[in-house]
Design a protein around this motif. Structure first.
Motif, PDB file in Angstrom:
ATOM      1  N   GLY A   1       0.584  12.834 -10.744  1.00 28.28           N
ATOM      2  CA  GLY A   1       0.830  12.054  -9.542  1.00 28.28           C
ATOM      3  C   GLY A   1      -0.346  11.467  -8.789  1.00 28.28           C
ATOM      4  O   GLY A   1      -0.613  10.276  -8.863  1.00 28.28           O
ATOM      5  N   GLU A   2      -1.014  12.288  -8.057  1.00 31.83           N
ATOM      6  CA  GLU A   2      -1.960  11.733  -7.114  1.00 31.83           C
ATOM      7  C   GLU A   2      -3.252  11.294  -7.783  1.00 31.83           C
ATOM      8  O   GLU A   2      -3.904  10.371  -7.319  1.00 31.83           O
TER       9      GLU A   2
ATOM     10  N   ASP B   1       0.852  -1.177   0.000  1.00 33.80           N
ATOM     11  CA  ASP B   1       0.000   0.000   0.000  1.00 33.80           C
ATOM     12  C   ASP B   1       0.895   1.237   0.000  1.00 33.80           C
ATOM     13  O   ASP B   1       1.307   1.716   1.035  1.00 33.80           O
ATOM     14  N   LEU B   2       1.174   1.717  -1.173  1.00 33.79           N
ATOM     15  CA  LEU B   2       2.118   2.829  -1.283  1.00 33.79           C
ATOM     16  C   LEU B   2       1.406   4.162  -1.236  1.00 33.79           C
ATOM     17  O   LEU B   2       0.226   4.262  -1.517  1.00 33.79           O
ATOM     18  N   PHE B   3       2.172   5.162  -0.964  1.00 34.52           N
ATOM     19  CA  PHE B   3       1.580   6.477  -0.879  1.00 34.52           C
ATOM     20  C   PHE B   3       1.664   7.191  -2.215  1.00 34.52           C
ATOM     21  O   PHE B   3       2.603   6.997  -2.991  1.00 34.52           O
ATOM     22  N   GLY B   4       0.656   7.967  -2.431  1.00 34.28           N
ATOM     23  CA  GLY B   4       0.401   8.695  -3.666  1.00 34.28           C
ATOM     24  C   GLY B   4       1.505   8.819  -4.692  1.00 34.28           C
ATOM     25  O   GLY B   4       1.501   8.133  -5.708  1.00 34.28           O
ATOM     26  N   GLU B   5       2.435   9.691  -4.424  1.00 35.78           N
ATOM     27  CA  GLU B   5       3.342  10.031  -5.499  1.00 35.78           C
ATOM     28  C   GLU B   5       4.423   8.977  -5.710  1.00 35.78           C
ATOM     29  O   GLU B   5       4.917   8.810  -6.807  1.00 35.78           O
TER      30      GLU B   5
ATOM     31  N   ILE C   1       5.806  16.604  -3.867  1.00 31.23           N
ATOM     32  CA  ILE C   1       5.234  17.528  -2.897  1.00 31.23           C
ATOM     33  C   ILE C   1       6.297  18.163  -2.003  1.00 31.23           C
ATOM     34  O   ILE C   1       6.126  19.274  -1.507  1.00 31.23           O
TER      35      ILE C   1
ATOM     36  N   ARG D   1      -5.741   2.832  -7.474  1.00 34.08           N
ATOM     37  CA  ARG D   1      -6.085   2.194  -6.207  1.00 34.08           C
ATOM     38  C   ARG D   1      -7.538   1.718  -6.241  1.00 34.08           C
ATOM     39  O   ARG D   1      -7.842   0.570  -5.912  1.00 34.08           O
TER      40      ARG D   1
ATOM     41  N   ASP E   1      -7.897  -1.202  -8.753  1.00 34.06           N
ATOM     42  CA  ASP E   1      -7.262  -2.424  -8.274  1.00 34.06           C
ATOM     43  C   ASP E   1      -8.139  -3.103  -7.230  1.00 34.06           C
ATOM     44  O   ASP E   1      -8.328  -4.310  -7.242  1.00 34.06           O
TER      45      ASP E   1
ATOM     46  N   ILE F   1       5.274   3.379 -11.042  1.00 38.51           N
ATOM     47  CA  ILE F   1       4.549   2.773 -12.154  1.00 38.51           C
ATOM     48  C   ILE F   1       4.927   3.469 -13.456  1.00 38.51           C
ATOM     49  O   ILE F   1       5.072   2.832 -14.495  1.00 38.51           O
ATOM     50  N   ARG F   2       5.089   4.740 -13.406  1.00 33.59           N
ATOM     51  CA  ARG F   2       5.440   5.456 -14.620  1.00 33.59           C
ATOM     52  C   ARG F   2       6.748   4.904 -15.201  1.00 33.59           C
ATOM     53  O   ARG F   2       6.842   4.588 -16.378  1.00 33.59           O
TER      54      ARG F   2
ATOM     55  N   ILE G   1      -2.742  16.830  -2.030  1.00 34.39           N
ATOM     56  CA  ILE G   1      -1.873  17.980  -1.800  1.00 34.39           C
ATOM     57  C   ILE G   1      -2.672  19.255  -1.590  1.00 34.39           C
ATOM     58  O   ILE G   1      -2.215  20.185  -0.925  1.00 34.39           O
TER      59      ILE G   1
ATOM     60  N   GLN H   1       0.803  10.589   6.326  1.00 27.62           N
ATOM     61  CA  GLN H   1       0.920  11.988   6.703  1.00 27.62           C
ATOM     62  C   GLN H   1       0.309  12.220   8.085  1.00 27.62           C
ATOM     63  O   GLN H   1       0.875  12.920   8.916  1.00 27.62           O
TER      64      GLN H   1
ATOM     65  N   SER I   1      -0.006   3.264 -19.275  1.00 28.20           N
ATOM     66  CA  SER I   1      -0.254   4.681 -19.016  1.00 28.20           C
ATOM     67  C   SER I   1       0.583   5.587 -19.897  1.00 28.20           C
ATOM     68  O   SER I   1       1.269   5.133 -20.801  1.00 28.20           O
TER      69      SER I   1
ATOM     70  N   SER J   1      -1.822  -3.948  -6.445  1.00 28.87           N
ATOM     71  CA  SER J   1      -1.255  -3.105  -5.396  1.00 28.87           C
ATOM     72  C   SER J   1      -1.989  -3.244  -4.079  1.00 28.87           C
ATOM     73  O   SER J   1      -2.867  -4.085  -3.923  1.00 28.87           O
ATOM     74  N   SER J   2      -1.584  -2.434  -3.146  1.00 26.64           N
ATOM     75  CA  SER J   2      -2.227  -2.382  -1.834  1.00 26.64           C
ATOM     76  C   SER J   2      -2.176  -3.689  -1.071  1.00 26.64           C
ATOM     77  O   SER J   2      -3.161  -4.096  -0.450  1.00 26.64           O
TER      78      SER J   2
ATOM     79  N   PHE K   1      -3.483   9.851 -10.611  1.00 25.07           N
ATOM     80  CA  PHE K   1      -3.146   8.527 -11.119  1.00 25.07           C
ATOM     81  C   PHE K   1      -3.228   7.455 -10.043  1.00 25.07           C
ATOM     82  O   PHE K   1      -3.916   6.451 -10.188  1.00 25.07           O
ATOM     83  N   SER K   2      -2.562   7.695  -8.938  1.00 23.80           N
ATOM     84  CA  SER K   2      -2.495   6.632  -7.942  1.00 23.80           C
ATOM     85  C   SER K   2      -3.850   6.380  -7.294  1.00 23.80           C
ATOM     86  O   SER K   2      -4.197   5.243  -7.004  1.00 23.80           O
TER      87      SER K   2
ATOM     88  N   ARG L   1      -9.658  -6.779  -7.767  1.00 24.07           N
ATOM     89  CA  ARG L   1      -9.302  -7.862  -6.857  1.00 24.07           C
ATOM     90  C   ARG L   1     -10.545  -8.488  -6.250  1.00 24.07           C
ATOM     91  O   ARG L   1     -10.639  -9.709  -6.115  1.00 24.07           O
TER      92      ARG L   1
ATOM     93  N   PHE M   1       4.001   5.813  -5.542  1.00 20.38           N
ATOM     94  CA  PHE M   1       3.330   4.832  -6.377  1.00 20.38           C
ATOM     95  C   PHE M   1       3.314   5.234  -7.849  1.00 20.38           C
ATOM     96  O   PHE M   1       3.741   4.487  -8.727  1.00 20.38           O
ATOM     97  N   SER M   2       2.838   6.434  -8.115  1.00 23.23           N
ATOM     98  CA  SER M   2       2.665   6.808  -9.519  1.00 23.23           C
ATOM     99  C   SER M   2       4.008   6.959 -10.227  1.00 23.23           C
ATOM    100  O   SER M   2       4.146   6.605 -11.397  1.00 23.23           O
TER     101      SER M   2
END
Lengths: 335, 335
Positions: free
Chosen positions: B68-69, A65-69, A268, B76, B79, A75-76, B268, A212, B93, A93-94, B71-72, B83, A71-72
């Motif tokens: 960034g955000e 379970d990754l955090f927002g940025e 961020i 999420r 997914d 993957i990018r 953000i 956060q 992407s 994911s997650s 996308f994720s 699942r 993760f993206s």
DNA sequence: ATAGATGATGTAATCGGTTACATGACACAG
DNA sequence: CTGTGTCATGTAACCGATTACATCATCTAT
């Protein structure tokens, strides 16, 4: 495909040859086949192809379970590399626990040529590679290197040391650490790096979970301490951001009263005010590199048994921003 | 599988029955099969299964170059839903143009049961659904609804109107718009909503491309205008963030001198100072919903031709934060 | 003119599962 | 004792591609 062959007045073999560009075919035949394909809107059946060739040009990615940025970005980078090699990416994911990760690995077996497993649980990573059987697996678990296992790892210990040394170098003495959840390898390793770099200063550790919100809570705890720290090393940027906001709300100035360093350098970090000093990890690049290496493993596995079992280590780089400006110069700038 | 059957002293049919839980099997047989599977570390070949059943339990997702955000969050949600239904997700992407998107669609045909296409280019979306042939496709292109095409869309026009009306309601009069790239449907629709809601106030439009940097540049342009705007509606949060930073650097206060509204409500937005007022879209929920509906389409396609061709519309909600606090009360608070 | 090389195309086995149907064992009723 | 129904299991056709090998036509060299 039979229909295409019939319409083009050729055999299925010729159709296959035309479509794959293998073997020899006359231009006339090729054209007739292509026309027929067009007319019939023929789409080759992937499963059938995979069955005959025992390849499927797909790689699996299993993520926690990754955090927002983070993760993206990851993957990018992976997507870019995969596309460059004509591979597809199955993403799952997650995944929190070891069991969860394992289940994901299982459900992907047989449908991917190889897998990249990111797991902050060492056990899970081990089991995963075991379960994968003969399929190549690239680990990115942030744990210790294991002989015979291809891996890419971030130098969490070294990064933490760098962060703390920077704080010491800029005159901080009471340096606290907001750590990630216990049991998470990355959290443990960064905490160990913190402890190792303290150089005699007393350790001050509060618990977080990489979110956060947990950073915010941890910062509040720090402020309530009788002898308030003059610096914080947070185990990732998101917690550092939470801490910065908590300090702001409490009227504690950063970097004048307290300096903050994060880890990762998510986008961020540069946007916060004060901008966050952090240990940069080029996330997209790691993702790209991971896919490249996995593809290498897949191809090697087909040709010979000369496996790439190296463990690549990525070293974070210190990015200095406002949040750790030396107290004196910060006051000066503030004028 | 033959090996498993042999080891368990049964036929391949029994093995298949045990593994899929279909048909009847005695407990003794089941156990022997499972043991054999275990011993031989047998993994069913996905391609073969797909060939016999002409299903592959996989859905494809084609995305543009998202930030960034957004996308994720989207992934999420997708997914999670995938699942829950035991499906896999193939993600591709960073597709910019229509050609690029189309190529991605082509390369996925035959290997997924259905696709979700997010394309800010109307043409691309059309072509994509055409090319997909008989495979179900769910569009999330932000464009106008098309009859007979399943889709989920964000009410970009309504959202923009809401943002502008909020600015007017809080006393702003010279309202500027930082728009996304021309040709991008979402950008165009939001700009149209902006224009429609101005209610007689003069339009002030500067161009951006949804990136934070472009928001920064656009804000600089706005500040250079002889009659400076007192409010900005940015077509997404990242540009709004760029604008906020530009204003800060220029010593222009927000919200006192200029109010800012964004769009999306990425995480953000709440972390900025001032916190960003924005039109919230529940991104993860949209992703989840998209997958749910696509799976519905896939199943419907197998049973009958009763297709779900509805176009679902998601309406953004205004989230008021500091960046648009009424000028008077902002001054008061600041006191 | 003919053997042999060359190049295009077709035939059929094969990959590894699923599943309709056949078979065989067994129990029970008449 | 035999007919019938039930249940577990096996047999073999089939899904749709790839590809080794066979075949055939054409061209070249002697």
């Amino acid at each position: 495909m039979r229909d295409v062959a019939e319409r083009a007045q050729v055999s299925v073999a010729s159709v296959s040859r035309v479509l794959n560009g293998l073997g020899v075919t006359s231009d006339a035949t090729r054209q007739r086949v292509l026309d027929a394909v067009e007319d019939l809107r023929y789409v080759p059946h992937f499963g059938a192809r995979s069955l005959s060739t025992s390849k499927n040009d797909t790689i699996g990615v299993i993520l926690p379970d990754l955090f927002g940025e983070f993760f993206s970005e990851l993957i990018r980078g992976m997507d870019l590399a995969a596309r460059a090699h004509g591979k597809h990416l199955i993403v799952s994911s997650s995944h929190d626990g070891a069991d969860d990760t394992l289940a994901a690995v299982r459900s992907m077996r047989g449908r991917v040529d190889g897998m990249i497993v990111l797991s902050p649980h060492l056990g899970a990573a081990n089991l995963a590679s075991e379960f994968a059987g003969r399929m190549p697996v690239l680990l990115m678990n942030g744990g210790t290197a294991e002989a015979g296992r291809a891996a890419i790892m971030i130098d969490n210990h070294g990064g933490a040391v760098g962060a703390v040394e920077h704080l010491i170098a800029t005159g901080r003495r009471r340096i606290a650490h907001i750590r990630g959840a216990a049991g998470n390898i990355e959290a443990d390793t960064r905490a160990a790096g913190y402890a190792a770099a303290l150089d005699g200063h007393a350790p001050i550790i509060v618990e977080g979970d990489f979110s956060q919100a947990s950073g915010h809570r941890a910062a509040t705890q720090l402020l309530a301490m009788p002898e308030r720290p003059d610096a914080v090393f947070a185990a990732n940027d998101m917690m550092a951001v939470g801490a910065l906001l908590a300090f702001q709300e409490a009227g504690v100035r950063c970097p004048e009263d307290i300096a903050v360093v994060g880890f990762d350098d998510v986008p961020i970090a540069a946007l916060m005010r004060p901008a966050l000093t952090t240990m940069r990890v080029n996330i997209a690049e790691i993702g790209r590199r991971g896919v490249e290496r996995l593809i290498g493993l897949v191809q090697a596995g087909q040709h010979a048994d000369a496996q790439d079992t190296a463990c690549e280590i990525v070293r974070p780089i210190l990015v200095e921003r406002q949040s750790t400006a030396a107290a004196s110069s910060a006051r000066f700038n503030k004028g």
